[in-house]
Scaffold this motif. Structure first.
Motif, PDB file in Angstrom:
ATOM      1  N   VAL A 425       0.834  -1.184   0.000  1.00  0.00           N
ATOM      2  CA  VAL A 425       0.000   0.000   0.000  1.00  0.00           C
ATOM      3  C   VAL A 425       0.876   1.245   0.000  1.00  0.00           C
ATOM      4  N   GLU A 426       0.469   2.282  -0.765  1.00  0.00           N
ATOM      5  CA  GLU A 426       1.161   3.564  -0.796  1.00  0.00           C
ATOM      6  C   GLU A 426       0.493   4.508   0.203  1.00  0.00           C
ATOM      7  N   VAL A 427       1.317   5.170   1.023  1.00  0.00           N
ATOM      8  CA  VAL A 427       0.791   6.059   2.051  1.00  0.00           C
ATOM      9  C   VAL A 427       1.645   7.322   2.127  1.00  0.00           C
ATOM     10  N   GLN A 428       1.117   8.304   2.818  1.00  0.00           N
ATOM     11  CA  GLN A 428       1.886   9.517   3.104  1.00  0.00           C
ATOM     12  C   GLN A 428       1.561   9.987   4.512  1.00  0.00           C
ATOM     13  N   ASP A 429       2.397  10.832   4.971  1.00  0.00           N
ATOM     14  CA  ASP A 429       2.268  11.315   6.339  1.00  0.00           C
ATOM     15  C   ASP A 429       0.871  11.905   6.555  1.00  0.00           C
ATOM     16  N   GLY A 430       0.217  11.451   7.660  1.00  0.00           N
ATOM     17  CA  GLY A 430      -1.115  11.962   7.991  1.00  0.00           C
ATOM     18  C   GLY A 430      -2.268  11.116   7.510  1.00  0.00           C
ATOM     19  N   ASP A 431      -1.967  10.083   6.695  1.00  0.00           N
ATOM     20  CA  ASP A 431      -3.053   9.189   6.231  1.00  0.00           C
ATOM     21  C   ASP A 431      -3.577   8.338   7.387  1.00  0.00           C
ATOM     22  N   ARG A 432      -4.893   8.028   7.326  1.00  0.00           N
ATOM     23  CA  ARG A 432      -5.489   7.043   8.228  1.00  0.00           C
ATOM     24  C   ARG A 432      -5.554   5.719   7.463  1.00  0.00           C
ATOM     25  N   LEU A 433      -4.851   4.674   7.975  1.00  0.00           N
ATOM     26  CA  LEU A 433      -4.740   3.395   7.266  1.00  0.00           C
ATOM     27  C   LEU A 433      -5.380   2.280   8.102  1.00  0.00           C
ATOM     28  N   THR A 434      -6.155   1.419   7.408  1.00  0.00           N
ATOM     29  CA  THR A 434      -6.753   0.238   8.047  1.00  0.00           C
ATOM     30  C   THR A 434      -6.343  -0.993   7.250  1.00  0.00           C
ATOM     31  N   ILE A 493       0.623 -25.386  18.260  1.00  0.00           N
ATOM     32  CA  ILE A 493       1.448 -26.212  17.365  1.00  0.00           C
ATOM     33  C   ILE A 493       2.595 -25.410  16.766  1.00  0.00           C
ATOM     34  N   ASN A 494       2.306 -24.210  16.267  1.00  0.00           N
ATOM     35  CA  ASN A 494       3.355 -23.419  15.638  1.00  0.00           C
ATOM     36  C   ASN A 494       2.809 -22.035  15.348  1.00  0.00           C
ATOM     37  N   SER A 495       3.618 -21.233  14.629  1.00  0.00           N
ATOM     38  CA  SER A 495       3.188 -19.882  14.282  1.00  0.00           C
ATOM     39  C   SER A 495       3.489 -19.593  12.818  1.00  0.00           C
ATOM     40  N   SER A 496       2.778 -18.590  12.260  1.00  0.00           N
ATOM     41  CA  SER A 496       2.987 -18.148  10.881  1.00  0.00           C
ATOM     42  C   SER A 496       2.887 -16.639  10.858  1.00  0.00           C
ATOM     43  N   MET A 497       3.545 -16.022   9.841  1.00  0.00           N
ATOM     44  CA  MET A 497       3.551 -14.566   9.767  1.00  0.00           C
ATOM     45  C   MET A 497       3.443 -14.127   8.312  1.00  0.00           C
ATOM     46  N   GLU A 498       2.682 -13.022   8.102  1.00  0.00           N
ATOM     47  CA  GLU A 498       2.557 -12.389   6.800  1.00  0.00           C
ATOM     48  C   GLU A 498       2.816 -10.899   6.961  1.00  0.00           C
ATOM     49  N   TYR A 499       3.226 -10.237   5.833  1.00  0.00           N
ATOM     50  CA  TYR A 499       3.678  -8.854   5.898  1.00  0.00           C
ATOM     51  C   TYR A 499       2.884  -7.973   4.929  1.00  0.00           C
ATOM     52  N   ILE A 500       2.802  -6.682   5.342  1.00  0.00           N
ATOM     53  CA  ILE A 500       2.221  -5.638   4.503  1.00  0.00           C
ATOM     54  C   ILE A 500       3.286  -4.570   4.319  1.00  0.00           C
ATOM     55  N   GLN A 501       3.654  -4.291   3.056  1.00  0.00           N
ATOM     56  CA  GLN A 501       4.725  -3.329   2.761  1.00  0.00           C
ATOM     57  C   GLN A 501       4.128  -1.937   2.576  1.00  0.00           C
ATOM     58  N   LEU A 502       4.668  -0.980   3.318  1.00  0.00           N
ATOM     59  CA  LEU A 502       4.244   0.410   3.189  1.00  0.00           C
ATOM     60  C   LEU A 502       5.236   1.164   2.325  1.00  0.00           C
ATOM     61  N   GLN A 503       4.724   1.955   1.367  1.00  0.00           N
ATOM     62  CA  GLN A 503       5.597   2.728   0.477  1.00  0.00           C
ATOM     63  C   GLN A 503       5.108   4.169   0.434  1.00  0.00           C
ATOM     64  N   LYS A 504       6.100   5.075   0.535  1.00  0.00           N
ATOM     65  CA  LYS A 504       5.753   6.482   0.530  1.00  0.00           C
ATOM     66  C   LYS A 504       5.200   6.895  -0.829  1.00  0.00           C
ATOM     67  N   THR A 505       4.102   7.618  -0.786  1.00  0.00           N
ATOM     68  CA  THR A 505       3.493   8.104  -2.028  1.00  0.00           C
ATOM     69  C   THR A 505       4.353   9.171  -2.647  1.00  0.00           C
ATOM     70  N   GLN A 506       4.609   9.091  -3.967  1.00  0.00           N
ATOM     71  CA  GLN A 506       5.411  10.091  -4.657  1.00  0.00           C
ATOM     72  C   GLN A 506       4.646  11.407  -4.715  1.00  0.00           C
ATOM     73  N   SER A 507       5.413  12.551  -4.589  1.00  0.00           N
ATOM     74  CA  SER A 507       4.746  13.856  -4.634  1.00  0.00           C
ATOM     75  C   SER A 507       4.250  14.144  -6.047  1.00  0.00           C
ATOM     76  N   GLN A 508       3.335  15.090  -6.156  1.00  0.00           N
ATOM     77  CA  GLN A 508       2.742  15.418  -7.450  1.00  0.00           C
ATOM     78  C   GLN A 508       3.799  15.971  -8.407  1.00  0.00           C
TER      79      GLN A 508
END
Length: 515
Positions: A425-434, A493-508
């Motif tokens: 997901v692309e984000v920038q400072d101040g975004d509300r992310l769910t 029994i065990n554990s598993s993990m998944e990731y969400i990559q955050l990327q800064k949104t490019q300026s206009q």
């Protein structure tokens, strides 16, 4: 009977003789009970003198005067018709409520002052339609015979003159002297003159008469023409020897299975039916001393059955046999017991067998959908969706409705399987992310969230005993840009993990330069 037949001939002959009249005789027809006016054709209204006029009829050759009119006055004479007759201004003899006995020759006689005599005759004929015919066939069984025997009577009442009765077998007329048929007719005259006509039919009786239909037809004449009435159609019961018995198995289904209602029926090929007894083969005690035996069958009822018949006429003994095959199917037996607990990633084979009366067809279902055919089922439990209710369904080809099912509940155990949304997901400072994380496992997993390696709190909801869903909602800061969110699910029994990559949104501005 001879007297009645002779009377019938006399009545018919009398009416025929009465019908033979000279040209001066007028014939008039009237229905019983109706009014009629008989003309005097020798009377003239123009005669200025007062002639003597008489109406009379002859009874036993002696004239019976009904009415007299002349210079000395008018008189209605004493007679059996006095209360019902009158003479109108035209000198017509008016008869009220005509009776059968009024059928006779009436004479009008006119004598003028010079003694000249003139006469005119009116022959009155009376009619009454007979009642509907009543047919009665022999109620008891009639033995097959080449001799004529009485098989039925047909009677019609309250008619005049005498009607005629014709017999029919299967719409073919029956006549005396043809094919051995004898028809005897009887006539009875009631006190009021009305006639009861009875016809007795005698005929040889053949085996084919078990299918024959008999009826009688009454034909008669009225003043306005010829008519006829037909009786009901009736059959006769023909007795003929039993030479064999036949045993039948009757059921609502062509192929019989356990739980079906079945009838054993035994019938002779003659009439009356022989004395019937039904047996199970190789058993002395009878099932029933009757031609019919009904019951709900089980597999133990398969086997032979015997019908024994005894003709009560000649004590001829007859026997018939049949086989009853009852299909059955027991509930299937599985190689594994339910619930069947397996580990995620394992491979297992489950077999299914059913005890049955014939070859069984087997197929497997999972949660109601067919997944395989045959006795053996091979399963690879790669995903938690492979858990659930499996069933072995057994049936016998060609036996509708005979099906048995055995269920197997499969429970999977293993480390959690994790999915996240979105994964990038692309984000920038101040975004509300769910973001969302779903974990499936047995035992029930627990979800923990991390942002750039730091544990954070989030809402968690249990969907089921094995599935957990959690949503993480936060305000993006500079520290989060180009960072990573981790969802960790773990159980015993065990554990598993998944990731969400955050990327800064490019300026206009950068986007424009890139373009």
């Amino acid at each position: 009977m001879d007297t009645l037949i002779l009377l019938s001939l006399c009545l018919l002959s009398w009416r025929g003789i009465q019908g033979q009249h000279d040209n001066s005789t007028k014939v008039m027809d009237n229905m019983l009970g109706h009014k009629i006016s008989l003309p005097c054709d020798v009377y003239s209204h123009d005669d200025s003198s007062t002639p003597t006029l008489q109406w009379f009829y002859k009874k036993n050759e002696n004239p019976t005067v009904i009415y007299t009119s002349g210079p000395s006055g008018t008189t209605i004479e004493e007679s059996d018709m006095k209360s019902r007759v009158n003479v109108n201004k035209h000198m017509h003899l008016v008869i009220e409520h005509t009776k059968v006995e009024d059928e006779k020759l009436f004479t009008c006689r006119v004598v003028d002052q010079n003694g000249k005599v003139k006469e005119s005759n009116v022959h009155l004929r009376v009619y009454k339609a007979p009642d509907d015919p009543e047919i009665k066939m022999e109620e008891n069984g009639i033995q097959i015979t080449d001799e004529a025997v009485q098989i039925g009577e047909c009677e019609t009442k309250n008619g005049y003159p005498a009607p005629n009765i014709t017999w029919y077998r299967n719409n073919t007329q029956l006549k005396t002297g043809k094919d051995g048929v004898v028809v005897t007719n009887q006539i009875t005259v009631k006190s009021n003159g009305l006639i009861t006509f009875k016809s007795v039919l005698s005929s040889p009786v053949y085996k084919t008469d078990i299918y024959s239909t008999f009826y009688c037809e009454v034909s008669y004449h009225l003043s306005n023409g010829a008519f006829m009435k037909e009786s009901d159609r009736k059959n006769i019961t023909v007795d003929y020897p039993n030479t064999e018995v036949k045993l039948f198995v009757k059921s609502q289904h062509e192929i019989i299975k356990e739980g079906d209602k079945v009838q054993l029926m035994c019938m002779g090929n003659g009439h009356p039916q022989p004395q019937i007894t039904l047996f199970r083969k190789d058993e002395e005690e009878p099932l029933v001393e009757d031609f019919l035996y009904s019951w709900t069958v089980s597999r133990n009822d398969s086997g032979g059955y015997i019908c024994k018949g005894l003709s009560m006429d000649d004590f001829n003994e007859m026997e018939a046999e049949t086989e009853l095959h009852v299909h059955y199917l027991d509930p299937p037996v599985l190689s594994e017991k339910s619930p069947f607990i397996v580990e995620l990633g394992s491979v297992h084979s489950v077999s299914c067998h059913a005890n049955a009366s014939a070859h069984t067809d087997i197929h497997w279902t999972q949660d109601g959908s067919t997944i395989a055919t045959g006795s053996d089922l091979s399963l690879r439990f790669l995903d938690y969706t492979d858990a659930g209710r499996y069933a072995c369904v057994a049936s016998i080809t060609g036996v509708p409705g005979l099906t048995q099912t055995q269920e197997l509940l499969v429970i999977l155990k293993g480390k959690p399987q994790v999915t996240v949304s979105p994964q990038h997901v692309e984000v920038q400072d101040g975004d509300r992310l769910t973001v969302k994380c779903t974990a499936v496992g047995n035992p029930t997993p627990k979800i923990t969230w991390y942002i750039n390696g730091t544990k954070v709190d989030a809402d968690v909801a249990n969907v089921s005993d094995s599935e957990v869903i959690s949503e993480l909602s936060f305000l993006v800061t500079q520290n989060h840009l180009n960072g990573r969110i981790s969802c960790k699910a773990e159980n015993e029994i065990n554990s598993s993990m998944e990731y969400i990559q955050l990327q800064k949104t490019q300026s206009q501005e950068k986007k424009i330069k890139l373009l």
